[in-house]
Write a protein that holds these residues in place. Sequence first.
Motif, PDB file in Angstrom:
ATOM      1  N   HIS A   1      89.110 -94.379 -34.416  1.00 60.20           N
ATOM      2  CA  HIS A   1      89.817 -94.736 -35.479  1.00 60.20           C
ATOM      3  C   HIS A   1      91.141 -94.274 -35.310  1.00 60.20           C
ATOM      4  O   HIS A   1      91.525 -93.175 -34.606  1.00 60.20           O
ATOM      5  CB  HIS A   1      89.350 -94.183 -36.771  1.00 60.20           C
ATOM      6  CG  HIS A   1      89.291 -92.625 -36.764  1.00 60.20           C
ATOM      7  ND1 HIS A   1      88.017 -91.862 -36.390  1.00 60.20           N
ATOM      8  CD2 HIS A   1      90.107 -91.863 -37.339  1.00 60.20           C
ATOM      9  CE1 HIS A   1      88.373 -90.626 -36.356  1.00 60.20           C
ATOM     10  NE2 HIS A   1      89.528 -90.402 -37.117  1.00 60.20           N
TER      11      HIS A   1
ATOM     12  N   HIS B   1      91.667 -92.064 -32.003  1.00 60.15           N
ATOM     13  CA  HIS B   1      90.518 -90.765 -31.464  1.00 60.15           C
ATOM     14  C   HIS B   1      89.172 -90.626 -32.266  1.00 60.15           C
ATOM     15  O   HIS B   1      88.877 -91.508 -32.954  1.00 60.15           O
ATOM     16  CB  HIS B   1      91.331 -89.493 -31.818  1.00 60.15           C
ATOM     17  CG  HIS B   1      91.192 -88.920 -32.943  1.00 60.15           C
ATOM     18  ND1 HIS B   1      91.597 -87.532 -33.516  1.00 60.15           N
ATOM     19  CD2 HIS B   1      90.854 -89.301 -34.484  1.00 60.15           C
ATOM     20  CE1 HIS B   1      91.416 -87.240 -34.763  1.00 60.15           C
ATOM     21  NE2 HIS B   1      90.989 -88.412 -35.433  1.00 60.15           N
TER      22      HIS B   1
ATOM     23  N   GLU C   1      85.794 -88.133 -33.255  1.00 64.34           N
ATOM     24  CA  GLU C   1      85.466 -86.824 -33.538  1.00 64.34           C
ATOM     25  C   GLU C   1      83.891 -86.913 -33.924  1.00 64.34           C
ATOM     26  O   GLU C   1      83.505 -87.507 -34.709  1.00 64.34           O
ATOM     27  CB  GLU C   1      86.195 -86.308 -34.541  1.00 64.34           C
ATOM     28  CG  GLU C   1      87.671 -86.544 -34.556  1.00 64.34           C
ATOM     29  CD  GLU C   1      88.325 -86.383 -35.965  1.00 64.34           C
ATOM     30  OE1 GLU C   1      88.320 -87.414 -36.518  1.00 64.34           O
ATOM     31  OE2 GLU C   1      89.060 -85.345 -36.294  1.00 64.34           O
TER      32      GLU C   1
ATOM     33  N   HIS D   1      95.093 -92.811 -36.530  1.00 67.30           N
ATOM     34  CA  HIS D   1      95.936 -91.992 -37.654  1.00 67.30           C
ATOM     35  C   HIS D   1      97.140 -92.306 -37.551  1.00 67.30           C
ATOM     36  O   HIS D   1      97.833 -92.387 -36.237  1.00 67.30           O
ATOM     37  CB  HIS D   1      95.792 -90.485 -37.305  1.00 67.30           C
ATOM     38  CG  HIS D   1      94.406 -90.000 -37.916  1.00 67.30           C
ATOM     39  ND1 HIS D   1      94.046 -90.149 -39.071  1.00 67.30           N
ATOM     40  CD2 HIS D   1      93.381 -89.596 -37.201  1.00 67.30           C
ATOM     41  CE1 HIS D   1      92.629 -89.616 -39.259  1.00 67.30           C
ATOM     42  NE2 HIS D   1      92.275 -89.208 -38.275  1.00 67.30           N
TER      43      HIS D   1
HETATM   44 FE   FE2 Z   1      90.458 -88.446 -37.239  1.00 67.35          FE
END
Ligand code: FE2
Length: 283
Positions: free
Chosen positions: A58, A102, A104, A60
């Motif tokens: 996703h 990125h 996570e 940012h």
């Molecule tokens: Fe994130």
Amino acid sequence: MNRKIESISTSKPTIEGAGVHLKRAFGYNEVPLLDPFLLLDDFRSNNPADYLAGFPWHPHRGIETVTYMLEGTVEHGDSMGNKGIIAAGDVQWMTAGSGIIHQEMPKGINGRMGGFQLWVNLPSTHKMMEPRYRGILNEQIPETGKKIKIRVISGEVDGIKGPVEDLVVDTEYLDVTLAPNTEFEHSIKKGYRAFAYVIEGSGYFESGKSGSIGNGHLVIFKDGDKVKISADEKGLRFLLISGKPLGEPVAWYGPIVMNTREELEIAFEEYRNGTFIKKKVKL
Ligand code: FE2
């Protein structure tokens, strides 16, 4: 002058990413209450079904995400070419600036997983800055004292500076553990927004106030020079975070936070057409 309590609330169950069940101390609905901070998520859980779905790729833009791990690990990778594992005690201070993509992915250890993600807003002058990644290992974070144990992630306590320096938005991030019935006093710059998030035990966040405050509670402080916090007979551990407010308009959609709607629309248009990432990875 000691800071008084402005409000006390509890973190609320929220579903994020690909279906991660976490607790949100504050977020979109509270803006601009905690300016310069946008969001604090608490992803402590002993149930892998809560967190294994993770946060697949996703974007940012316009913010910093700060991940602080207590237990388990998070596997991450990003468009800057960073790749690795954030483990217990480690911090990932990621400045998205003009844009990163990125993922996570939390992995528990013996089922146990725990940590926090804070979003720090960036000022209009720095929303499109070059992305920056800082991975800080557990052993690089200085720890002070015994009855008052403080891990200094950023900011300064008794002359000991945290490893995260040169921040765009002046932010102090401390992990404080108080032995039972211990009192702690700490200066926080006047005009800075400050809050505590309780992660173990319970205690008092304003002198003279009865009723101790426990795990999962967010305490927002009024303005003043310092905070005075004391543990009850159980001892107390909390995150103490403060920062300089930006006082700017917030345009927020999902993982992107800008100043205007137009800037948001540009960001999502760029994400769709493949021009979102401004800096190419050097291989
Ligand atoms: Fe994130």
